[in-house]
Motif scaffolding. Structure first.
Motif, PDB file in Angstrom:
ATOM      1  N   VAL A 115       0.899  -1.186  -0.113  1.00 44.50           N
ATOM      2  CA  VAL A 115      -0.059   0.040   0.015  1.00 44.50           C
ATOM      3  C   VAL A 115       1.105   1.182   0.110  1.00 44.50           C
ATOM      4  N   ASP A 116       0.469   2.162  -0.957  1.00 42.90           N
ATOM      5  CA  ASP A 116       1.329   3.473  -0.808  1.00 42.90           C
ATOM      6  C   ASP A 116       0.617   4.505  -0.123  1.00 42.90           C
ATOM      7  N   VAL A 117       1.317   4.771   1.134  1.00 41.29           N
ATOM      8  CA  VAL A 117       0.758   5.764   1.917  1.00 41.29           C
ATOM      9  C   VAL A 117       1.710   7.017   2.069  1.00 41.29           C
ATOM     10  N   GLY A 118       2.416   7.046   1.007  1.00 41.00           N
ATOM     11  CA  GLY A 118       3.748   8.010   1.172  1.00 41.00           C
ATOM     12  C   GLY A 118       5.047   7.253   1.122  1.00 41.00           C
ATOM     13  N   VAL A 119       4.919   6.184   1.880  1.00 40.14           N
ATOM     14  CA  VAL A 119       5.837   5.085   2.033  1.00 40.14           C
ATOM     15  C   VAL A 119       5.211   3.876   1.800  1.00 40.14           C
ATOM     16  N   ARG A 120       5.866   2.716   1.382  1.00 37.80           N
ATOM     17  CA  ARG A 120       5.344   1.512   1.064  1.00 37.80           C
ATOM     18  C   ARG A 120       5.027   0.812   2.274  1.00 37.80           C
ATOM     19  N   ALA A 121       3.899   0.309   2.506  1.00 40.22           N
ATOM     20  CA  ALA A 121       3.299  -0.454   3.776  1.00 40.22           C
ATOM     21  C   ALA A 121       2.784  -1.695   3.422  1.00 40.22           C
TER      22      ALA A 121
END
Length: 629
Positions: A193-199
């Motif tokens: 998931v892209d939340v600004g960083v990879r999660a």
């Protein structure tokens, strides 16, 4: 001594910054993958110095420099330059700078130090390779290394951005809020998931219930809660399940109050199958069966609804214990069959569209939800339709006549042929008996040949009507398929739709010629054509035969005909019976002798006075007289 300590501290900070080169490591879900060792994912640089200032010189620093400049009588610029010569930057420190030059390899940034800093140009490129910055723009950068004697200061714009994102993430985690992100990739055990960083989003936390296919999640933006955060290791584990469960329970509580039979609700198409569609009512899924989708015919549910489509449905049945809901879409619209009796009374001609073809007929849509059937027997007046596809096609618009209507059974009987005049009704007028017509031989069978006398109307030439005197002629000896022949109309049956034709009738009927010449009781001499066990056949005229049965041959009792007669023998006989219906002539030799005797006696009696002679004497004398004559 102070200079030595400073140098040692700089080395230590430089070592920390080296670890930040892998700051954006892919997150690892501890419940799905084994933990990653610290040396595999160095601590993020932005976490190495959380208490550092975000700018090189703060507003308070500017005030101090101005006061010092006023005391020493120096200009602000001069004192600021001296101040910078002793200012040191720690690795990991985030400062604000100005883009002063954009090169092919590096972007030069002025952070107010003695020397300028550089950021790799790749950090500003978009997916198409275009730079996303320009000269004069103020940007945040992170100091990677600092050496007062170096030609430039290595900086990173991307790591400054990531550090800011992690600050926001930590704030969200502290306040137990949610993050927005886009699921961009499917990996083993979950999603990225892209939340600004990879999660990392574990599969078990992606939906409320397990699914066979999760492809519909990719590329979509959702809210996520944070299950676990490890900033130093770059690990961030998310979840949707708890948010979905909370939303589900909220919707579910209000939904059960609305789920009453007959209620009209708005839902979203969740899934489409061969037998129907599942509708998300907001807290509970209901089944919309294909039979309840439309009053008309549909081939597949996907022809009517699509995933994520918002539709209004009616609650048909609801079982609170089993939590099952049956929904209807067509029930939200008036039933067209309620007005069918008014719109389609028997005898009315209407138009419709062919929906389907079967072996026994065609289904025609008169209006959405109202269909009628044309049976194969109602497709043509003149042709025997075996396959409806020979007459109609799917999607074809046709004019039909309503034959019958049954609203209770929802059936409408239609006719295609009755929209046209029945050619059989006037056939007898167009083709009177005895008239001669030309036609093409369409088919040859064992019992005759079919000749098309009009488009779609065939007549039969029976095997007995090819040649006079032959009752079982071989049609192939007289006609060929596709050949044009001339025939005579013998009979027209409009009810059974049959026409009898004849070819031998094109010439004179020898039977009629014979019956005009001979009557019952006439004498005739003819040749033997055939001797059988039951009698002898004689050729009376062309194509006319007569039969002398054994009991009429005047031969001794028990004797056989072939002992007394042979083919070609000339025999004198008397005509005993003529059957016009059966076209048969019965003959007799025995009766001929008896008739001759009666005639002789009558003639002798008439010409001579017998006086007191006995009957035997008279008969004997009459025979002698007849013989002498």
């Amino acid at each position: 001594m102070k200079q030595t300590e400073a140098t040692a501290e700089q080395k230590q900070d430089a070592t920390v910054v080296e670890g930040t080169r892998e700051a954006e490591a892919a997150p690892v879900a501890e419940e799905q993958q084994p933990p990653v060792a610290e040396e595999q994912q160095p601590p993020a640089a932005e976490a190495a110095a959380p208490a550092l200032k975000s700018d090189h010189i703060s507003e308070q620093d500017d005030d101090d420099v101005e006061e010092e400049a006023a005391e020493e009588g120096k200009s602000f610029e001069e004192l600021l330059e001296e101040y910078d010569q002793f200012r040191e930057y720690r690795p990991g420190e985030i400062v604000t700078g100005t883009v002063v030059n954009i090169g092919e390899q590096d972007v030069v940034v002025d952070i107010g130090a003695r020397v300028e800093g550089t950021v790799p140009s790749t950090e500003f490129q978009d997916e198409e390779g275009n730079l996303k910055t320009k000269e004069g723009e103020r940007i945040k950068v992170m100091v990677l290394r600092f050496n007062p004697e170096a030609q430039h200061i290595p900086l990173s714009h991307e790591r400054a951005r990531i550090a800011h994102v992690w600050d926001d993430i930590e704030e969200v985690a502290t306040k137990e809020k949610t993050l927005k992100g886009v699921i961009i990739e499917k990996v083993k055990g979950g999603f990225i998931v892209d939340v600004g960083v990879r999660a990392f989003l574990p599969t078990s936390q992606a939906t409320l219930k397990p699914q066979k296919d999760y492809q519909d999640l990719l590329g979509k933006r959702f809210d996520f809660s944070i299950l676990k955060i490890q900033r130093r290791r770059g690990n961030l584990i998310l979840s949707r399940k708890d948010l979905l469960q909370a939303e589900f329970e909220t919707k579910r509580t209000g939904l059960f109050d609305k789920l009453q039979e007959g209620a009209v609700l708005t839902g979203s198409v969740k899934n489409v199958t061969d037998y129907g569609a599942f509708i998300d009512l907001g807290g509970l899924d209901g089944l919309l069966h294909i039979s309840d989708m439309s009053w008309g015919r549909i081939n597949h549910p996907k022809d009517l609804v699509t995933v994520d489509q918002e539709i209004e449905v009616k609650v048909l049945r609801f079982d609170p214990d089993k939590e099952k809901v049956s929904l209807g879409l067509k029930q939200c619209m008036p039933d067209p069959w309620l007005s069918v009796s008014e719109n389609y009374p028997p005898g009315k001609s209407v138009k419709g569209t062919v929906l389907n073809l079967t072996s026994y007929g065609a289904f025609v849509e008169l209006e959405p939800g109202v269909e009628g059937m044309i049976h194969v027997s109602e497709m043509s007046w003149t042709k025997k339709v075996r396959n409806p596809g020979q007459v109609l096609q799917k999607g074809q618009e046709v004019s039909v006549k309503v034959l019958d209507l049954d609203s209770d059974k929802r059936r409408v009987s239609l006719s295609l042929k009755q929209t046209e005049d029945n050619p059989w009704e006037s056939l007898a007028e167009r083709f009177p008996v005895g008239s001669k017509v030309k036609g093409k031989v369409r088919n040859i069978t064992e019992f005759g040949a079919f000749v098309e006398i009009e488009d779609g109307i065939d007549g039969l030439v029976h095997v007995s009507d090819f040649k006079w005197g032959e009752r079982t002629a071989d049609p192939n000896e007289y006609v060929k398929k596709g050949e044009e022949v001339e025939v005579v109309i013998l009979a027209v049956d409009t009810e059974s739709k049959k026409v009898s034709l004849g070819m031998k009738q094109m010439g004179n009927d020898p039977w009629l010629d014979f019956t005009k010449t001979y009557r019952e009781g006439d004498y005739i001499t003819a040749s033997v054509t055939k001797v059988t066990d039951f009698g002898v056949f004689l050729q009376l005229a062309e194509h006319v035969e007569g039969l002398v049965r054994n009991n009429e041959l005047d031969i001794p009792r028990g004797a056989k005909a072939n002992d007394h007669y042979n083919e070609g023998d000339e025999v004198q006989v008397i005509v005993t019976r003529i059957s016009h219906r059966e076209r048969k002539v019965d003959l007799s030799v025995r009766r001929l002798r008896q008739d001759q005797e009666r005639r002789a006696i009558a003639e002798y009696t008439k010409s001579n006075d017998t006086g007191g002679a006995t009957m035997g004497d008279v008969m004997a004398e009459g025979l002698r007289h007849l013989i002498n004559k």
